[in-house]
Design an enzyme around this catalytic site. Structure first.
Site, short mmCIF file in Angstrom:
data_model
loop_
_atom_site.label_atom_id
_atom_site.label_comp_id
_atom_site.label_asym_id
_atom_site.label_seq_id
_atom_site.Cartn_x
_atom_site.Cartn_y
_atom_site.Cartn_z
N ASN A 1 0.95 -1.15 -0.17
CA ASN A 1 0.15 0.10 0.06
C ASN A 1 1.10 1.20 0.01
OD1 ASN A 1 -1.93 1.88 0.38
ND2 ASN A 1 -2.56 1.24 2.72
N GLY B 1 2.40 2.45 10.82
CA GLY B 1 3.46 3.51 10.38
C GLY B 1 4.01 3.90 11.72
N GLU C 1 -7.12 5.01 7.49
CA GLU C 1 -6.77 6.44 7.12
C GLU C 1 -7.88 6.99 6.29
OE1 GLU C 1 -2.98 5.69 5.44
OE2 GLU C 1 -2.17 5.08 7.19
N LYS D 1 0.21 4.24 -0.36
CA LYS D 1 -0.50 5.27 0.18
C LYS D 1 -0.31 6.56 -0.96
CE LYS D 1 -0.24 3.40 4.79
NZ LYS D 1 -0.44 3.51 6.07
N SER E 1 3.26 -2.02 10.73
CA SER E 1 4.61 -2.03 10.61
C SER E 1 5.14 -3.32 10.49
CB SER E 1 5.00 -1.44 12.08
OG SER E 1 4.50 -0.13 12.29
N GLU F 1 -5.70 -4.50 11.06
CA GLU F 1 -4.60 -3.41 10.93
C GLU F 1 -4.92 -2.61 12.32
OE1 GLU F 1 -2.62 -2.56 7.06
OE2 GLU F 1 -4.55 -1.23 7.11
N HIS G 1 -9.63 1.39 4.48
CA HIS G 1 -8.32 1.48 5.61
C HIS G 1 -8.66 2.44 6.60
CE1 HIS G 1 -4.30 2.79 6.54
NE2 HIS G 1 -3.78 1.50 5.90
P1 PGA Z 1 2.79 0.34 7.67
O1 PGA Z 1 1.19 0.64 7.19
O2 PGA Z 1 3.27 -1.04 7.25
O3 PGA Z 1 3.48 1.45 7.44
O4 PGA Z 1 2.47 0.43 9.24
C1 PGA Z 1 0.32 -0.57 6.95
C2 PGA Z 1 -0.96 -0.12 6.42
O5 PGA Z 1 -1.47 0.99 6.71
O6 PGA Z 1 -1.39 -0.83 5.50
#
Ligand code: PGA
Length: 250
Positions: free
Chosen positions: A10, A174, A98, A12, A213, A168, A96
């Protein structure tokens, strides 16, 4: 029944056009010849078509990061399922965290999007997960269970088999704070049990991804858990080398 592993990137809102082209070229080279698992990338919308052209004939599939649930019309800024399918997307991520946090996504609109994805013959990856506050209040299972039930409302048994759910935990996205394999497995098992209430067969077939992460160093342990069938990878999917290492760890 063995479920096929799936490692989904992803990107983003990251990469310039040139960086995106370089990243996809490097990734395709690094994962060449791996055919026993699904490998997916999700670049920003403007790069979908050129990335699709680079992925043609490779073992890497294309995903979009989101879709709107109507097909067409006066919805400024929105992109529909048929549009995504027409440029070569196979998967689409839905709700997601976000999107829930910054764009007002709810369980209800997530459900509309899952249905719209199927209508466009895309494979939806429904994202769920709790905040740190919810985890600390002991509400993880209730929150995730509600998101799963809401997101899957009215989805047929055959569709349930085909789609994916990504767990998640928001506090792990992140942040470098990864859920322990046990914490992740516990929630994955609950999600599978929840799906089994609708259809035991679909629950056995459905792939459940862990996200938050995931890095080359922690991937193998997470993926070795019984109910973890791969990962949704944010930050580490922006480096071909790291993403390829995670694919190989699966
Ligand atoms: P990350 O994000 O691996 O940077 O923690 C995962 C995600 O939001 O899909």
């Amino acid at each position: 029944m063995a479920r096929r592993m799936c490692i989904a990137g992803n990107w983003k809102m990251n990469t310039s056009y040139h960086e995106a082209m370089e990243l996809v070229d490097a990734l395709v080279t690094d994962v060449m010849g791996i055919h026993d698992r699904d490998i997916v990338v999700a670049p920003p919308y403007p790069y979908l078509k050129p990335v699709a052209e680079k992925l043609a004939g490779t073992n890497v599939d294309l995903a979009a990061q989101e879709l709107f649930y109507e097909e067409k019309g006066a919805k400024t800024g929105a992109v529909s399922g048929p549009m995504l399918a027409s440029v070569g997307c196979k998967y689409v991520y839905v709700a997601h965290s976000e999107r829930r946090q910054f764009f007002g996504e709810t369980d209800e609109t997530a459900n509309l999007r899952v249905k719209a994805a199927f209508a466009a013959r895309l494979v939806p990856v429904l994202c769920v997960g709790e905040t740190l506050e919810e985890r600390e209040a002991g509400e993880t299972m209730a929150v995730v269970s509600r998101q799963v039930t809401g997101g899957l409302s009215g989805i047929s048994e055959a569709q349930l088999r085909d789609m994916l759910i990504a767990y998640e935990p928001i506090w792990a996205i992140g942040t470098g704070k990864v859920a322990t394999p046990e914490q992740a497995q516990e929630v994955h098992a609950m999600i599978r049990a929840k799906v089994a209430e609708r259809s035991p067969e679909a629950a056995k077939a459905m792939r459940l991804l862990y996200g938050g992460s995931v890095k080359p160093g922690n991937a193998a342990e997470l993926f070795s858990q019984e109910d973890i069938d791969g990962g949704l990878i944010g930050g580490a999917s922006l480096k071909a080398e790291d993403f390829a290492a995670i694919v190989k760890a699966s």
